[in-house]
Structures are given as structure tokens and as C-alpha cells.
Scaffold this motif. Structure first.
Motif, PDB file in Angstrom:
ATOM      1  N   ILE A   1       6.609   9.541  10.830  1.00 51.28           N
ATOM      2  CA  ILE A   1       6.268   8.196  10.376  1.00 51.28           C
ATOM      3  C   ILE A   1       5.896   7.277  11.521  1.00 51.28           C
ATOM      4  O   ILE A   1       5.032   6.425  11.409  1.00 51.28           O
ATOM      5  CB  ILE A   1       7.462   7.612   9.582  1.00 51.28           C
TER       6      ILE A   1
ATOM      7  N   LEU B   1       9.910   3.717   2.437  1.00 53.39           N
ATOM      8  CA  LEU B   1       9.321   2.387   2.295  1.00 53.39           C
ATOM      9  C   LEU B   1       9.410   1.740   3.674  1.00 53.39           C
ATOM     10  O   LEU B   1      10.490   1.643   4.247  1.00 53.39           O
ATOM     11  CB  LEU B   1      10.143   1.604   1.261  1.00 53.39           C
ATOM     12  N   ILE B   2       8.258   1.350   4.192  1.00 52.19           N
ATOM     13  CA  ILE B   2       8.196   0.892   5.577  1.00 52.19           C
ATOM     14  C   ILE B   2       7.704  -0.542   5.642  1.00 52.19           C
ATOM     15  O   ILE B   2       6.672  -0.886   5.057  1.00 52.19           O
ATOM     16  CB  ILE B   2       7.224   1.795   6.375  1.00 52.19           C
TER      17      ILE B   2
ATOM     18  N   HIS C   1       5.111  13.812   0.046  1.00 57.06           N
ATOM     19  CA  HIS C   1       5.906  12.748   0.664  1.00 57.06           C
ATOM     20  C   HIS C   1       5.090  11.472   0.602  1.00 57.06           C
ATOM     21  O   HIS C   1       3.937  11.449   1.013  1.00 57.06           O
ATOM     22  CB  HIS C   1       6.213  13.110   2.125  1.00 57.06           C
ATOM     23  N   VAL C   2       5.695  10.438   0.049  1.00 59.06           N
ATOM     24  CA  VAL C   2       4.988   9.170  -0.089  1.00 59.06           C
ATOM     25  C   VAL C   2       5.547   8.153   0.890  1.00 59.06           C
ATOM     26  O   VAL C   2       6.763   7.991   1.002  1.00 59.06           O
ATOM     27  CB  VAL C   2       5.122   8.601  -1.517  1.00 59.06           C
ATOM     28  N   GLU C   3       4.651   7.482   1.588  1.00 59.58           N
ATOM     29  CA  GLU C   3       5.034   6.320   2.380  1.00 59.58           C
ATOM     30  C   GLU C   3       4.516   5.091   1.652  1.00 59.58           C
ATOM     31  O   GLU C   3       3.318   4.971   1.427  1.00 59.58           O
ATOM     32  CB  GLU C   3       4.394   6.377   3.772  1.00 59.58           C
ATOM     33  N   PHE C   4       5.438   4.210   1.304  1.00 62.44           N
ATOM     34  CA  PHE C   4       5.035   2.920   0.743  1.00 62.44           C
ATOM     35  C   PHE C   4       5.054   1.922   1.889  1.00 62.44           C
ATOM     36  O   PHE C   4       5.973   1.944   2.711  1.00 62.44           O
ATOM     37  CB  PHE C   4       6.015   2.459  -0.338  1.00 62.44           C
ATOM     38  N   TYR C   5       4.043   1.063   1.943  1.00 59.09           N
ATOM     39  CA  TYR C   5       4.026   0.023   2.958  1.00 59.09           C
ATOM     40  C   TYR C   5       4.245  -1.313   2.289  1.00 59.09           C
ATOM     41  O   TYR C   5       3.834  -1.523   1.146  1.00 59.09           O
ATOM     42  CB  TYR C   5       2.686   0.017   3.696  1.00 59.09           C
TER      43      TYR C   5
ATOM     44  N   GLY D   1       0.819  -1.207   0.000  1.00 58.56           N
ATOM     45  CA  GLY D   1       0.000   0.000   0.000  1.00 58.56           C
ATOM     46  C   GLY D   1       0.845   1.245   0.000  1.00 58.56           C
ATOM     47  O   GLY D   1       2.076   1.166  -0.001  1.00 58.56           O
ATOM     48  N   ASN D   2       0.179   2.377  -0.014  1.00 60.15           N
ATOM     49  CA  ASN D   2       0.924   3.626   0.057  1.00 60.15           C
ATOM     50  C   ASN D   2       0.029   4.729   0.583  1.00 60.15           C
ATOM     51  O   ASN D   2      -1.190   4.589   0.644  1.00 60.15           O
ATOM     52  CB  ASN D   2       1.499   3.990  -1.320  1.00 60.15           C
ATOM     53  N   HIS D   3       0.663   5.785   0.963  1.00 57.59           N
ATOM     54  CA  HIS D   3      -0.068   6.939   1.490  1.00 57.59           C
ATOM     55  C   HIS D   3       0.715   8.189   1.129  1.00 57.59           C
ATOM     56  O   HIS D   3       1.914   8.274   1.412  1.00 57.59           O
ATOM     57  CB  HIS D   3      -0.206   6.826   3.015  1.00 57.59           C
TER      58      HIS D   3
ATOM     59  N   GLU E   1       1.238  12.284   1.379  1.00 55.85           N
ATOM     60  CA  GLU E   1       0.940  13.557   2.022  1.00 55.85           C
ATOM     61  C   GLU E   1       1.356  14.653   1.054  1.00 55.85           C
ATOM     62  O   GLU E   1       2.522  14.728   0.665  1.00 55.85           O
ATOM     63  CB  GLU E   1       1.753  13.708   3.312  1.00 55.85           C
TER      64      GLU E   1
END
Lengths: 139, 139
Positions: B76, B93-94, B126-130, A124-126, A128
DNA sequence: GTTACTGCAAAGCTTTTGCATCCCT
DNA sequence: AGGGATGCAAAAGCTTTGCAGTAAC
């Protein structure tokens, strides 16, 4: 009005959690709420109707709802956790001046080049987005 | 080795902040650090060399560096703030299992449909990929 | 009747602050 | 010399926890 309440109780019963007046008040407050409230925000709002409501109960209820997937927790604000009743994947637009947070419901197809994936399986992603809202810009 | 230290002092002097042994130790520790350390992480690491180092000093130094734009603060982790010496725009990437955070240096051109911008002037994102890292997946 | 939720108070963490002292520049 | 950094301890958030009483199922 009465019928609305009945409909909502049915809906809330579908969460599967044991329903107490406190939980109903919390569910009612966060349902459709677009303000990404903190535990304290929720407690403050719900306390107006149910002065006995304890902040610990708010935290415990939020934890329960989160674990059951009925709300999601946002790490957007470094000072405190915020909660979002919208559990569908979506993104956020944040005013860097007044800190308001707005939902972005658009689908953004994002992908990482394979060579940067480090063997991760992406789930997934999020996003901001940061910016300045029109109100802040006109000052 | 000695010359490296001299080069680094020069580099750190360029930050414009008053250099003390404590600050040099912090700068040395975070410089190029890819672990997104918390204040406590930094304090723990730096204390091994400088046992007198106070946690308050770490917080105050991080605040100073953040304000001068030499590090950025990550939201984060809901439990504590983390810091990143890389102030160039980049993404993360988390691993949802072991919580490790990896930098993604790719350029992702993202845009919001105008009708969802709510009058915002967008300044960044800012993108957080999970995902699940290979180590966690093989368990 | 069980199970589990509530409220309170206390504790646990993270982060900030006040202040006297010390040290870069 | 002056201004600002340091360390300590205390305080200030935010969040969690233990427990006795109580309410939902």
C-alpha cells in the motif's frame, strides 16, 4: 509519420510542462503503454534512442508528471514503483505466478457499509484482482 | 498476566517456527496490531523492551512468518513495506491526507466480466478505498 | 534573459546477505 | 549435538538531492 509526431508534440504541449527532447522521449514511451513500467524500465527503453538520458531525469520527469496528474503511481509491486499513463479510475488483474499486470477497465460500484466508514468521506477505490494467467496455468 | 503469556507462547508455538525471545517479542507486538507496521516500526517498538534486537532479525523473522502464511505483506505504501497480522481476506481504507490505514472487514463480492478475464483464473482480490478521515476533514 | 531542466555524483533509505557466534529443540 | 537464529557490518537495490552547465520559453 511526420504528422503523427506533430500531433503528439501538440498533445504533449498540452501537458503544460516544458518540453525537452528527454521529456518528449519519455512521454512518447509511456503514452498508451500498458506495461506499468518502472523508472528503470522507462530509462532502459528510452536510452536506446537517447543514450545520454539520465535515470535522475526520468525520476524527476515522472515526479513532475505525477504532480500534474498526467500519470499515476502504482503501489502494486513491493520492490519498485510502477507508473501508469492511464489516469482514469480503473483496476488491475495480477498473475500471482508471473506477476504480469493487466488493466481492468470495468466500472465496479463498490461501497462500504456506513458503520465501517469510521467517518471517512470516500473519494475513490482501486481493486487488485489476483489470479493465474492461462500461460502459467498450462505449466 | 502470567497465564496470558503462557497462552500466547502456546499460540506462538503453533506457528511451528523456532521460538526465540526476539521472535516472541515480534509476535507479541504484531499480534492483533491494526497499525500495519513497517519493519522499522516493529524494530523501534520491540527495541524498547529488547535493546539488543537487530533490524536484520526483524526482516528475517517477517520473511519467515510471511512464507509460513502467518502475516501478509502490504504494497500500500510506496515508500516501505508494511505488514499485517490479519491474513484473512479483507480490505483497506486509506486517508489520502494523513495516510492512516484502516481495515475493512466487510465481504465484498467482486467479479470481473468474463470477457475481461484474459483467461485468468481469479483467486482473490483486495480493495483499497481512498478517502479523507474526519480528523483531516475538520482542518 | 529567466527559469527551470539535465546529467553526474553523492547521499539517503529500505531491504538483503555473509558470516561467526549463540541458542532452541 | 545439530540446525537454525542472531547481530553486525557490508552490500545491494531504489529513489532523491545538490550543483554546475545548458536549453526551453
Amino acid at each position: 509519420m511526420k504528422s503523427t509526431i506533430i500531433v503528439n508534440i501538440k498533445k504533449y504541449r498540452a501537458t503544460g510542462i516544458k518540453l525537452t527532447p528527454q521529456r518528449l522521449a519519455i512521454l512518447e514511451y509511456i503514452d498508451g503503454n500498458k506495461n506499468h513500467p518502472s523508472a528503470e524500465n522507462i530509462h532502459e527503453a528510452v536510452s536506446r534512442k537517447y543514450p545520454m538520458m539520465s535515470l535522475a531525469t526520468v525520476y524527476k520527469t515522472l515526479e513532475t508528471l505525477k504532480h500534474r496528474g498526467h500519470i499515476s503511481e502504482l503501489s502494486i509491486d513491493p520492490k519498485r514503483r510502477r507508473y501508469d499513463p492511464d489516469t482514469k479510475p480503473h483496476h488491475h488483474l495480477i498473475c500471482i505466478t508471473c506477476k504480469q499486470i493487466i488493466d481492468i477497465e470495468a466500472e465496479l460500484s463498490l461501497s462500504i457499509p456506513d458503520e465501517l466508514k469510521e467517518g471517512f468521506e470516500i473519494t475513490g477505490n482501486h481493486v487488485e484482482f489476483y489470479g493465474i494467467c492461462s500461460k502459467c496455468r498450462s505449466r
